[in-house]
Each structure stands twice: as C-alpha cells, then as structure tokens.
Design a protein around this motif. Structure first.
Motif, PDB file in Angstrom:
ATOM      1  N   ILE A 284       0.836  -1.205   0.000  1.00 26.48           N
ATOM      2  CA  ILE A 284       0.000   0.000   0.000  1.00 26.48           C
ATOM      3  C   ILE A 284       0.868   1.252   0.000  1.00 26.48           C
ATOM      4  CG2 ILE A 284      -1.545   1.356   1.475  1.00 26.48           C
ATOM      5  CD1 ILE A 284      -2.987  -1.278   2.119  1.00 26.48           C
ATOM      6  N   ALA A 285       1.937   1.252   0.791  1.00 26.74           N
ATOM      7  CA  ALA A 285       2.835   2.413   0.834  1.00 26.74           C
ATOM      8  C   ALA A 285       3.453   2.667  -0.532  1.00 26.74           C
ATOM      9  CB  ALA A 285       3.928   2.199   1.884  1.00 26.74           C
ATOM     10  N   HIS A 286       3.895   1.603  -1.200  1.00 28.77           N
ATOM     11  CA  HIS A 286       4.530   1.772  -2.510  1.00 28.77           C
ATOM     12  C   HIS A 286       3.532   2.179  -3.586  1.00 28.77           C
ATOM     13  CE1 HIS A 286       8.676   0.612  -1.735  1.00 28.77           C
ATOM     14  NE2 HIS A 286       8.209  -0.284  -0.895  1.00 28.77           N
ATOM     15  N   THR A 287       2.362   1.568  -3.596  1.00 29.84           N
ATOM     16  CA  THR A 287       1.388   1.913  -4.638  1.00 29.84           C
ATOM     17  C   THR A 287       0.810   3.302  -4.451  1.00 29.84           C
ATOM     18  OG1 THR A 287      -0.366   0.788  -3.409  1.00 29.84           O
ATOM     19  CG2 THR A 287       0.739  -0.473  -5.134  1.00 29.84           C
ATOM     20  N   SER A 288       0.773   3.789  -3.227  1.00 28.70           N
ATOM     21  CA  SER A 288       0.249   5.135  -3.008  1.00 28.70           C
ATOM     22  C   SER A 288       1.193   6.207  -3.558  1.00 28.70           C
ATOM     23  CB  SER A 288      -0.018   5.367  -1.531  1.00 28.70           C
ATOM     24  OG  SER A 288       1.173   5.291  -0.808  1.00 28.70           O
ATOM     25  N   LEU A 289       2.462   5.869  -3.717  1.00 28.92           N
ATOM     26  CA  LEU A 289       3.415   6.848  -4.250  1.00 28.92           C
ATOM     27  C   LEU A 289       3.024   7.322  -5.642  1.00 28.92           C
ATOM     28  CD1 LEU A 289       6.819   5.394  -3.081  1.00 28.92           C
ATOM     29  CD2 LEU A 289       5.699   7.478  -2.305  1.00 28.92           C
ATOM     30  N   ASP A 290       2.508   6.424  -6.476  1.00 23.85           N
ATOM     31  CA  ASP A 290       2.085   6.825  -7.821  1.00 23.85           C
ATOM     32  C   ASP A 290       0.964   7.854  -7.764  1.00 23.85           C
ATOM     33  OD1 ASP A 290       3.915   5.082  -8.981  1.00 23.85           O
ATOM     34  OD2 ASP A 290       2.466   3.434  -9.069  1.00 23.85           O
ATOM     35  N   VAL A 291      -0.006   7.629  -6.903  1.00 18.26           N
ATOM     36  CA  VAL A 291      -1.132   8.553  -6.780  1.00 18.26           C
ATOM     37  C   VAL A 291      -0.662   9.885  -6.205  1.00 18.26           C
ATOM     38  CG1 VAL A 291      -3.422   8.882  -5.767  1.00 18.26           C
ATOM     39  CG2 VAL A 291      -2.689   6.596  -6.452  1.00 18.26           C
ATOM     40  N   ILE A 292       0.212   9.831  -5.221  1.00 15.67           N
ATOM     41  CA  ILE A 292       0.725  11.062  -4.608  1.00 15.67           C
ATOM     42  C   ILE A 292       1.500  11.877  -5.640  1.00 15.67           C
ATOM     43  CG2 ILE A 292       2.386  11.961  -2.929  1.00 15.67           C
ATOM     44  CD1 ILE A 292       1.535   9.651  -1.066  1.00 15.67           C
ATOM     45  N   GLU A 293       2.378  11.241  -6.378  1.00 18.01           N
ATOM     46  CA  GLU A 293       3.151  11.956  -7.406  1.00 18.01           C
ATOM     47  C   GLU A 293       2.242  12.551  -8.468  1.00 18.01           C
ATOM     48  OE1 GLU A 293       6.406  12.751  -7.400  1.00 18.01           O
ATOM     49  OE2 GLU A 293       6.451  11.809  -5.422  1.00 18.01           O
ATOM     50  N   GLU A 294       1.191  11.824  -8.831  1.00 21.12           N
ATOM     51  CA  GLU A 294       0.236  12.327  -9.812  1.00 21.12           C
ATOM     52  C   GLU A 294      -0.455  13.589  -9.300  1.00 21.12           C
ATOM     53  OE1 GLU A 294      -3.950  10.599 -11.110  1.00 21.12           O
ATOM     54  OE2 GLU A 294      -2.281   9.332 -11.758  1.00 21.12           O
ATOM     55  N   ARG A 295      -0.849  13.596  -8.044  1.00 20.32           N
ATOM     56  CA  ARG A 295      -1.525  14.766  -7.459  1.00 20.32           C
ATOM     57  C   ARG A 295      -0.570  15.943  -7.305  1.00 20.32           C
ATOM     58  NH1 ARG A 295      -6.013  12.546  -3.309  1.00 20.32           N
ATOM     59  NH2 ARG A 295      -7.000  11.172  -4.815  1.00 20.32           N
ATOM     60  N   ILE A 296       0.670  15.658  -6.944  1.00 25.23           N
ATOM     61  CA  ILE A 296       1.651  16.732  -6.792  1.00 25.23           C
ATOM     62  C   ILE A 296       1.967  17.352  -8.148  1.00 25.23           C
ATOM     63  CG2 ILE A 296       4.057  17.226  -6.212  1.00 25.23           C
ATOM     64  CD1 ILE A 296       3.782  15.089  -4.002  1.00 25.23           C
ATOM     65  N   ASN A 297       2.128  16.518  -9.171  1.00 26.00           N
ATOM     66  CA  ASN A 297       2.452  17.019 -10.505  1.00 26.00           C
ATOM     67  C   ASN A 297       1.281  17.750 -11.144  1.00 26.00           C
ATOM     68  OD1 ASN A 297       5.044  16.011 -10.304  1.00 26.00           O
ATOM     69  ND2 ASN A 297       4.521  14.076 -11.296  1.00 26.00           N
ATOM     70  N   ALA A 298       0.052  17.404 -10.751  1.00 24.60           N
ATOM     71  CA  ALA A 298      -1.115  18.082 -11.309  1.00 24.60           C
ATOM     72  C   ALA A 298      -1.185  19.537 -10.851  1.00 24.60           C
ATOM     73  CB  ALA A 298      -2.388  17.346 -10.906  1.00 24.60           C
TER      74      ALA A 298
END
Length: 165
Positions: free
Chosen positions: A39-53
């Motif tokens: 869960i910690a690793h897969t959440s990184l993709d979503v977090i990076e997507e939100r930060i880059n948006a």
C-alpha cells in the motif's frame, strides 16, 4: 470525530526520494505486514500524480488516495516533502476530512518531535540526510519513542471514535 470507524491499520513515512522510512501497522498479523508495504509503494504513484497536477499547491492533505479491499488510503505531504500514508478501515459511515486531517497533524507532529530529539541520533558532519533518517528509523532501539507515540495516536483515534457513537 465521526462514526465508529477510525481504526488505523497502518501508517507509512516515505522520504522525499520515495523510499519507505517506516511502515508501522496496528493490530495486524505478521502475515499482513507485506500488504501495508505494498500500500505504501502503490500510493506513491497517486501522490506523485496529485503533486504534478498542481505543483504550486500549498495544501498538505492530499485526501483519499484510493480504496483497496477493506482499507481506505489517505495521503499527506509535509513541507519537507516527506509523505505520510495512512491506511484505515473502510466504514459505511461518512468520514469527514477534518477528522483525517487531525490524525495527520498528530502523525506529523510525532515525526517532527522525534527528529528534534537531540539524543536520538549521532551528530553527522554533513548534517542529517534522509537516507540516514531512514536507516535510523529502521532500527528499533532508537525509534521506540516514535513507535509508542504512533500506538497512542491509533488508540486515541479509536477510543474517540467509539465515544462519539
């Protein structure tokens, strides 16, 4: 806090370089520990997507990242770019963002206070790097205080949710 479902399952502190510094689960079997690392690793993709948006966003709370089986995953990013991922029981009741934000503020404060402890780490010549912090967090002896504090936060959240019924 609302409803009966503020049971924290796990919390993960992730460095600005995107490697987990600490993944702490609450009341789970050892066989489920890997699930929370996932869960910690897969959440990184979503977090990076939100930060880059929205790279200029000043809000630390990232909201609900995703739901996986019986777990809701929320994200938070500190001003120093440390990411905090919180896995909580999925409940039928409505969970207010303000309740989750209070939990994140307590988790962030626990992390901050632990880093500010002058007796926690040896002095380093170049300063304290994220890799050094992650290595220290992996050792159980020096970070017992943070882990105990995380346990108290989880217990307080659950007690408060039960009292609010």
């Amino acid at each position: 806090m609302s409803g009966k479902g503020l049971k924290m399952r796990a919390v993960a502190y992730i460095s600005p370089q995107n490697f987990p510094m600490l993944v702490k689960s609450f009341g789970t079997k050892e066989s489920e520990e890997l699930k929370y690392h996932y869960i910690a690793h897969t959440s990184l993709d979503v977090i990076e997507e939100r930060i880059n948006a929205d790279p200029k966003a000043t809000e630390c709370f990232l909201g609900l990242l995703y739901v996986l089986e019986d777990v809701c995953v929320y994200g938070y990013i500190t001003p120093t770019r440390v990411k905090i991922v919180l896995a909580m029981d999925q409940v039928d009741d409505f969970l207010k963002d303000s309740d989750v934000i209070l939990l994140f503020k307590a988790l962030h404060t626990a992390y901050h206070d632990t880093l500010c402890n002058p007796f926690l780490h040896q002095p380093l010549s170049q300063g304290l790097r994220t890799e050094d912090i992650a290595q220290m967090m992996g050792r159980g002896d020096k970070w017992k205080g943070l882990r105990r504090r995380l346990d108290r936060i989880a217990a307080a959240a659950e007690k408060h949710a039960i009292a609010a019924q």
